[in-house]
Design a protein around this motif. Structure first.
Motif, PDB file in Angstrom:
ATOM      1  N   GLY A  52       0.800  -1.315   0.123  1.00  0.00           N
ATOM      2  CA  GLY A  52       0.075  -0.160  -0.005  1.00  0.00           C
ATOM      3  C   GLY A  52       0.862   1.376   0.059  1.00  0.00           C
ATOM      4  N   GLY A  53       1.623   1.491   0.935  1.00  0.00           N
ATOM      5  CA  GLY A  53       2.676   2.424   0.901  1.00  0.00           C
ATOM      6  C   GLY A  53       3.563   2.669  -0.278  1.00  0.00           C
ATOM      7  N   SER A  54       4.062   1.624  -0.759  1.00  0.00           N
ATOM      8  CA  SER A  54       4.651   1.483  -2.007  1.00  0.00           C
ATOM      9  C   SER A  54       3.943   2.236  -3.122  1.00  0.00           C
ATOM     10  CB  SER A  54       5.194   0.161  -2.481  1.00  0.00           C
ATOM     11  OG  SER A  54       6.221  -0.227  -1.366  1.00  0.00           O
ATOM     12  N   ARG A  55       2.717   1.487  -3.167  1.00  0.00           N
ATOM     13  CA  ARG A  55       1.698   2.004  -4.282  1.00  0.00           C
ATOM     14  C   ARG A  55       1.512   3.598  -4.359  1.00  0.00           C
ATOM     15  NH1 ARG A  55      -1.653  -2.369  -6.683  1.00  0.00           N
ATOM     16  NH2 ARG A  55      -1.032  -4.238  -5.360  1.00  0.00           N
ATOM     17  N   GLU A  56       1.181   4.065  -3.242  1.00  0.00           N
ATOM     18  CA  GLU A  56       0.916   5.480  -3.013  1.00  0.00           C
ATOM     19  C   GLU A  56       2.204   6.368  -3.420  1.00  0.00           C
ATOM     20  OE1 GLU A  56      -1.420   8.591  -2.322  1.00  0.00           O
ATOM     21  OE2 GLU A  56      -1.933   6.607  -2.759  1.00  0.00           O
ATOM     22  N   LYS A  57       3.519   6.025  -2.704  1.00  0.00           N
ATOM     23  CA  LYS A  57       4.458   6.747  -3.162  1.00  0.00           C
ATOM     24  C   LYS A  57       4.875   6.681  -4.618  1.00  0.00           C
ATOM     25  CE  LYS A  57       6.854   6.691   1.356  1.00  0.00           C
ATOM     26  NZ  LYS A  57       8.016   6.207   2.168  1.00  0.00           N
ATOM     27  N   LEU A  58       4.525   5.701  -5.378  1.00  0.00           N
ATOM     28  CA  LEU A  58       4.963   5.660  -6.855  1.00  0.00           C
ATOM     29  C   LEU A  58       3.810   6.386  -7.603  1.00  0.00           C
ATOM     30  CD1 LEU A  58       6.762   4.764  -9.144  1.00  0.00           C
ATOM     31  CD2 LEU A  58       5.187   2.581  -9.232  1.00  0.00           C
ATOM     32  N   PHE A  59       2.791   6.281  -6.940  1.00  0.00           N
ATOM     33  CA  PHE A  59       1.521   7.157  -7.560  1.00  0.00           C
ATOM     34  C   PHE A  59       1.886   8.615  -7.739  1.00  0.00           C
ATOM     35  CE2 PHE A  59      -2.067   9.765  -6.844  1.00  0.00           C
ATOM     36  CZ  PHE A  59      -2.761   9.735  -8.078  1.00  0.00           C
ATOM     37  N   MET A  60       2.356   9.111  -6.218  1.00  0.00           N
ATOM     38  CA  MET A  60       2.737  10.415  -5.947  1.00  0.00           C
ATOM     39  C   MET A  60       3.738  10.903  -6.788  1.00  0.00           C
ATOM     40  SD  MET A  60       1.883  11.205  -1.989  1.00  0.00           S
ATOM     41  CE  MET A  60       2.959  10.198  -1.441  1.00  0.00           C
ATOM     42  N   TYR A  61       5.052  10.175  -6.808  1.00  0.00           N
ATOM     43  CA  TYR A  61       6.042  10.577  -7.793  1.00  0.00           C
ATOM     44  C   TYR A  61       5.867  10.526  -9.046  1.00  0.00           C
ATOM     45  CZ  TYR A  61      10.510  10.426 -10.137  1.00  0.00           C
ATOM     46  OH  TYR A  61      11.516  10.841 -10.905  1.00  0.00           O
ATOM     47  N   LEU A  62       5.107   9.725  -9.739  1.00  0.00           N
ATOM     48  CA  LEU A  62       4.755   9.816 -11.275  1.00  0.00           C
ATOM     49  C   LEU A  62       3.852  10.677 -11.618  1.00  0.00           C
ATOM     50  CD1 LEU A  62       4.419   5.963 -11.984  1.00  0.00           C
ATOM     51  CD2 LEU A  62       6.433   7.380 -12.644  1.00  0.00           C
ATOM     52  N   SER A  63       2.967  11.253 -10.477  1.00  0.00           N
ATOM     53  CA  SER A  63       2.076  12.181 -10.690  1.00  0.00           C
ATOM     54  C   SER A  63       2.999  13.650 -11.258  1.00  0.00           C
ATOM     55  CB  SER A  63       1.207  12.645  -9.635  1.00  0.00           C
ATOM     56  OG  SER A  63       0.311  13.514  -9.684  1.00  0.00           O
ATOM     57  N   GLY A  64       3.822  13.917 -10.361  1.00  0.00           N
ATOM     58  CA  GLY A  64       4.762  15.128 -10.428  1.00  0.00           C
ATOM     59  C   GLY A  64       5.562  14.967 -11.791  1.00  0.00           C
ATOM     60  N   TRP A  65       6.074  13.621 -11.734  1.00  0.00           N
ATOM     61  CA  TRP A  65       7.151  13.480 -12.969  1.00  0.00           C
ATOM     62  C   TRP A  65       6.353  13.586 -14.419  1.00  0.00           C
ATOM     63  CZ3 TRP A  65       7.969   9.113 -16.450  1.00  0.00           C
ATOM     64  CH2 TRP A  65       9.192   9.029 -17.175  1.00  0.00           C
ATOM     65  N   LEU A  66       5.184  13.278 -14.488  1.00  0.00           N
ATOM     66  CA  LEU A  66       4.290  13.329 -15.693  1.00  0.00           C
ATOM     67  C   LEU A  66       3.853  14.724 -16.012  1.00  0.00           C
ATOM     68  CD1 LEU A  66       2.625   9.778 -15.574  1.00  0.00           C
ATOM     69  CD2 LEU A  66       4.422  10.425 -17.196  1.00  0.00           C
ATOM     70  N   GLY A  67       4.093  15.482 -15.022  1.00  0.00           N
ATOM     71  CA  GLY A  67       3.734  16.653 -15.222  1.00  0.00           C
ATOM     72  C   GLY A  67       2.163  17.311 -14.547  1.00  0.00           C
ATOM     73  N   GLY A  68       1.813  16.475 -13.562  1.00  0.00           N
ATOM     74  CA  GLY A  68       0.744  16.641 -12.900  1.00  0.00           C
ATOM     75  C   GLY A  68       0.969  17.097 -11.627  1.00  0.00           C
ATOM     76  N   PRO A  69      -0.016  17.172 -10.523  1.00  0.00           N
ATOM     77  CA  PRO A  69       0.169  17.905  -9.479  1.00  0.00           C
ATOM     78  C   PRO A  69       1.546  16.974  -8.686  1.00  0.00           C
ATOM     79  CG  PRO A  69      -2.351  17.171  -9.829  1.00  0.00           C
ATOM     80  CD  PRO A  69      -1.329  16.574 -10.785  1.00  0.00           C
ATOM     81  N   ASN A  70       2.187  17.872  -8.171  1.00  0.00           N
ATOM     82  CA  ASN A  70       3.641  17.239  -7.525  1.00  0.00           C
ATOM     83  C   ASN A  70       3.393  16.873  -6.050  1.00  0.00           C
ATOM     84  OD1 ASN A  70       6.313  16.955  -8.074  1.00  0.00           O
ATOM     85  ND2 ASN A  70       7.029  19.067  -7.760  1.00  0.00           N
ATOM     86  N   LEU A  71       2.749  15.947  -5.934  1.00  0.00           N
ATOM     87  CA  LEU A  71       2.198  15.312  -4.759  1.00  0.00           C
ATOM     88  C   LEU A  71       3.237  14.903  -4.029  1.00  0.00           C
ATOM     89  CD1 LEU A  71      -0.963  13.315  -6.300  1.00  0.00           C
ATOM     90  CD2 LEU A  71      -0.713  15.576  -5.173  1.00  0.00           C
TER      91      LEU A  71
END
Length: 137
Positions: A52-71
């Motif tokens: 669960g924690g790994s999923r959330e961190k990767l989601f947050m990282y990729l969000s910013g990396w792809l140009g979305g919110p820098n979560l």
């Protein structure tokens, strides 16, 4: 006199793939593959039992990396990815296992072939940068 034209908005990769819902599904697919495929066992062992924690961190990282919110940065500060991965022995095999899951997840959720190939290449560079174990060629 030519008519005025409004430039088309430039969409980020985050927007192009469909934003948060698609990114969440992509990340879930990545971890589901890593959790279920025997070929990725070495990679899976590096992660906690509960992903669960790994999923959330990767989601947050990729969000910013792809140009979305820098979560990720908003919650955890700068990622310093390589430094955060130094406690783990990452070589070619682990990189390739990670990429196997990520390629499949991208193939499953990114419909634009040109964008998908650009993301494959960019993420492959990122995955290769995480290698920290010296290996002989």
């Amino acid at each position: 006199m030519p008519p005025e034209t409004t430039p088309l908005p430039v969409l980020t990769p985050y927007e192009q793939i469909g934003g948060a819902p698609v990114l969440r599904a992509l990340v879930d697919r990545f971890y589901d593959l890593m959790d279920s495929e025997p070929e990725t066992w070495e990679l899976r062992k590096m992660h906690p039992e509960d992903l669960g924690g790994s999923r959330e961190k990767l989601f947050m990282y990729l969000s910013g990396w792809l140009g979305g919110p820098n979560l990720y940065v908003e919650r955890h500060g700068q990622p310093f990815l390589r430094a955060r991965h130094l406690p783990f022995s990452i070589g070619v095999a682990e990189r390739d296992q990670w990429m196997r899951c990520m390629r499949q997840a991208l193939d499953d959720f990114v419909s634009d072939p040109h964008l998908r190939e650009k993301l494959h290449a960019a993420i492959a560079g990122l995955a290769n940068h995480m290698r920290n174990r010296p290996e002989t060629p």
